[in-house]
Design an enzyme around this catalytic site. Structure first.
Site, PDB file in Angstrom:
ATOM      1  N   LYS A  89       0.823  -1.201   0.000  1.00 17.40           N
ATOM      2  CA  LYS A  89       0.000   0.000   0.000  1.00 17.40           C
ATOM      3  C   LYS A  89       0.863   1.259   0.000  1.00 17.40           C
ATOM      4  O   LYS A  89       0.574   2.238   0.675  1.00 17.40           O
ATOM      5  CB  LYS A  89      -0.946   0.002   1.203  1.00 17.40           C
ATOM      6  CG  LYS A  89      -1.901  -1.183   1.199  1.00 17.40           C
ATOM      7  CD  LYS A  89      -2.937  -1.086   2.281  1.00 17.40           C
ATOM      8  CE  LYS A  89      -3.857  -2.278   2.318  1.00 17.40           C
ATOM      9  NZ  LYS A  89      -4.430  -2.683   1.069  1.00 17.40           N
ATOM     10  N   CYS A  90       1.900   1.248  -0.798  1.00 21.80           N
ATOM     11  CA  CYS A  90       2.888   2.309  -0.860  1.00 21.80           C
ATOM     12  C   CYS A  90       2.815   2.989  -2.230  1.00 21.80           C
ATOM     13  O   CYS A  90       2.433   2.362  -3.219  1.00 21.80           O
ATOM     14  CB  CYS A  90       4.276   1.678  -0.652  1.00 21.80           C
ATOM     15  SG  CYS A  90       5.682   2.781  -0.851  1.00 21.80           S
ATOM     16  N   GLY A  91       3.206   4.230  -2.293  1.00 25.47           N
ATOM     17  CA  GLY A  91       3.260   4.916  -3.572  1.00 25.47           C
ATOM     18  C   GLY A  91       4.220   4.256  -4.558  1.00 25.47           C
ATOM     19  O   GLY A  91       4.117   4.467  -5.759  1.00 25.47           O
ATOM     20  N   THR A 112       4.561   0.881  -4.722  1.00 19.73           N
ATOM     21  CA  THR A 112       4.148  -0.518  -4.870  1.00 19.73           C
ATOM     22  C   THR A 112       4.189  -0.976  -6.324  1.00 19.73           C
ATOM     23  O   THR A 112       4.502  -2.134  -6.601  1.00 19.73           O
ATOM     24  CB  THR A 112       2.746  -0.743  -4.263  1.00 19.73           C
ATOM     25  OG1 THR A 112       2.815  -0.434  -2.866  1.00 19.73           O
ATOM     26  CG2 THR A 112       2.275  -2.175  -4.435  1.00 19.73           C
TER      27      THR A 112
END
Length: 164
Positions: A39-41, A43
């Protein structure tokens, strides 16, 4: 930088299904060790990592994914959820490992080793965010550390050089 003779290959880790192993099976391979999150920018880098793996695995590259939830809780899932996400969303086939801390009092020994061998920007030790990448040569030496803004394809020249 440890005072013990422990090599990278002796460090105990656990696979995504929590099977204890070491990195010994990867001796002689070029490794790209990455702390990952779903759930990371960054990803979307899973796609580029998988492309690198498929392109170079037959020449000796192995990408090792270590989920980490230390940065704004961007990897909240359990092992099954992480594995399912990686498989269904990005068709990840490179080895994934159990969730780890990369900084702090519960920092995994692998990351203590990696950070001791390759400092970050301005000589910092701490991992600043998910998708920090450590490139390791065939003899277990950490040869490069790249931050999350370095896209996987930007490592192609370094990987090809190490693969020979």
């Amino acid at each position: 930088m440890s005072t013990t003779a422990t090599s990278l290959y002796d460090i105990p880790v656990s696979t995504i299904d929590n099977t204890p192993i070491t990195l010994e099976p990867y001796r002689g391979k070029v490794l790209l060790v990455v702390n990952v999150a779903s759930k990371c920018g960054f990803t979307g880098q899973y796609k580029g990592l998988e492309e690198l793996y498929r392109k170079y695995k037959d020449r000796g590259l192995v990408i090792l994914g270590f989920p980490c939830n230390q940065f704004m809780a961007q990897e909240p899932g359990n092992a099954e959820e992480i594995q399912s996400f990686c498989s269904l969303k990005y068709d990840v086939t490179f080895p994934m490992f159990a969730k780890v801390d990369v900084n702090g009092k519960n920092e995994h020994p692998l990351y203590t080793h990696l950070k001791g061998a390759a400092r970050g920007t301005l000589g910092t030790r701490g991992i600043k965010w998910n998708f920090t990448k450590f490139l390791v040569d065939r003899t277990g030496n950490v040869v490069a550390r790249r931050g999350p803004t370095t896209a996987p394809h930007q490592l192609t020249a370094d990987i090809e050089h190490l693969l020979g």
